[in-house]
Design an enzyme around this catalytic site. Structure first.
Site, PDB file in Angstrom:
ATOM      1  N   CYS A 283       0.829  -1.192   0.000  1.00  0.00           N
ATOM      2  CA  CYS A 283       0.000   0.000   0.000  1.00  0.00           C
ATOM      3  C   CYS A 283       0.871   1.253   0.000  1.00  0.00           C
ATOM      4  O   CYS A 283       0.640   2.192  -0.782  1.00  0.00           O
ATOM      5  CB  CYS A 283      -0.926  -0.001   1.220  1.00  0.00           C
ATOM      6  SG  CYS A 283      -2.150   1.331   1.221  1.00  0.00           S
ATOM      7  N   CYS A 284       1.899   1.268   0.839  1.00  0.00           N
ATOM      8  CA  CYS A 284       2.827   2.398   0.871  1.00  0.00           C
ATOM      9  C   CYS A 284       3.591   2.527  -0.444  1.00  0.00           C
ATOM     10  O   CYS A 284       3.855   3.635  -0.916  1.00  0.00           O
ATOM     11  CB  CYS A 284       3.819   2.237   2.019  1.00  0.00           C
ATOM     12  SG  CYS A 284       3.142   2.540   3.664  1.00  0.00           S
TER      13      CYS A 284
ATOM     14  N   CYS B 252      -0.922   8.324   6.980  1.00  0.00           N
ATOM     15  CA  CYS B 252      -2.282   8.095   6.480  1.00  0.00           C
ATOM     16  C   CYS B 252      -3.218   7.751   7.641  1.00  0.00           C
ATOM     17  O   CYS B 252      -2.822   7.087   8.606  1.00  0.00           O
ATOM     18  CB  CYS B 252      -2.277   6.961   5.461  1.00  0.00           C
ATOM     19  SG  CYS B 252      -1.403   7.355   3.932  1.00  0.00           S
TER      20      CYS B 252
ATOM     21  N   CYS C  63      -3.638   4.114   9.191  1.00  0.00           N
ATOM     22  CA  CYS C  63      -2.453   3.474   9.780  1.00  0.00           C
ATOM     23  C   CYS C  63      -1.782   4.340  10.839  1.00  0.00           C
ATOM     24  O   CYS C  63      -0.607   4.139  11.161  1.00  0.00           O
ATOM     25  CB  CYS C  63      -1.447   3.133   8.686  1.00  0.00           C
ATOM     26  SG  CYS C  63      -2.067   1.971   7.454  1.00  0.00           S
TER      27      CYS C  63
ATOM     28  N   CYS D 151       7.684   3.927   5.816  1.00  0.00           N
ATOM     29  CA  CYS D 151       6.731   3.779   4.720  1.00  0.00           C
ATOM     30  C   CYS D 151       7.383   3.257   3.446  1.00  0.00           C
ATOM     31  O   CYS D 151       6.688   2.815   2.537  1.00  0.00           O
ATOM     32  CB  CYS D 151       6.040   5.108   4.439  1.00  0.00           C
ATOM     33  SG  CYS D 151       7.140   6.432   3.940  1.00  0.00           S
TER      34      CYS D 151
END
Length: 246
Positions: A121-122, A202, A205, A229
């Protein structure tokens, strides 16, 4: 000075180190930031709790420097409002970048990739966009500091980040130094800081920090093996866009 990590030094870094940071008692950060050997320079900001201090500091030395912000699509509304406030107040040359919408549709169609694979996702939302944004730059400026976490305790002021040079101007600053800078220059605080958010990424998280925890403990708290990240490649970092769809 703490020794660089393996692969973390080269002729340019050693030259800059000898000229501007020979020891902790002689640190000429403004001189370093103005050195022409840095080439094309950008500042990368998350507009987190301490970002205003670095932004103000750097802009007094190099006004008009591009400021890259990665809009992941998952930021707190308060962060976006804070970004806009600082951009106006400090007259920032703001460059906002974001993830590839087609890539997100293919890899994170349900919007829950952070739960099953936070590293990917990062990568999609931060690393890919940043590397694209930095393609025309030689050096980027980061807000990382040694005091933030044990994983950053030996962070150098000048380092290699993949193909780029990276400068950490506040690397030796302590939390009290940052607070004093905010006070001296009347800088606004991030609206979430008063609610216990000391390091803000974000929204899905990030949680508030509990008493006794380090400043980054609220990041990926449900994933103890994840501490960064992924935008910081490190001296031996090699960026590869594996699996990217056209």
């Amino acid at each position: 000075m703490t020794e660089w990590p393996p692969g973390g030094s080269d002729d340019l870094i050693e030259t800059l180190q000898d000229r501007y940071l020979p020891d902790l008692g002689h640190v000429d950060m403004p001189g370093l930031l103005l050195d022409r050997r840095l080439g094309q320079v950008a500042l990368v900001s998350s507009f987190g709790t301490e970002s205003a201090a670095l932004l103000h500091y750097v802009m007094t030395i190099r006004p008009g420097l591009p400021v890259v912000f990665i809009d992941t699509g998952r930021h707190f509304p308060e962060t976006l409002a804070y970004r806009d406030l600082l951009a106006e107040r400090l007259r920032l040359n703001l460059v906002t970048v974001g993830p590839d919408s087609a890539l997100l549709a293919a890899e994170d169609k349900d919007g829950d990739l952070n739960e099953s694979d936070p590293n990917m996702c990062c990568t999609l939302r931060k690393t890919f966009p940043l590397q694209d944004a930095l393609a025309s730059f030689d050096t980027w400026i980061s807000g990382r500091k040694r005091y933030q976490a044990d994983t950053r305790a030996a962070l150098p002021a000048i380092e290699r980040d993949g193909a780029h040079l990276k400068i950490n101007p506040f690397v030796f600053w302590q939390k009290d130094d940052i607070a004093a800078y905010f006070e001296a220059h009347g800088l606004p605080r991030h609206p979430l800081e008063g609610r216990g958010y000391l390091s803000i990424g974000c929204e899905p998280c990030t949680r508030p920090v509990c008493p006794g925890e380090d400043a980054r403990a609220g990041r990926w708290a449900e994933n103890p093996d994840k501490t960064e990240c992924g935008i910081h490649l490190g001296p031996d970092g090699r960026f590869a866009r594996a699996g990217r769809r056209s």
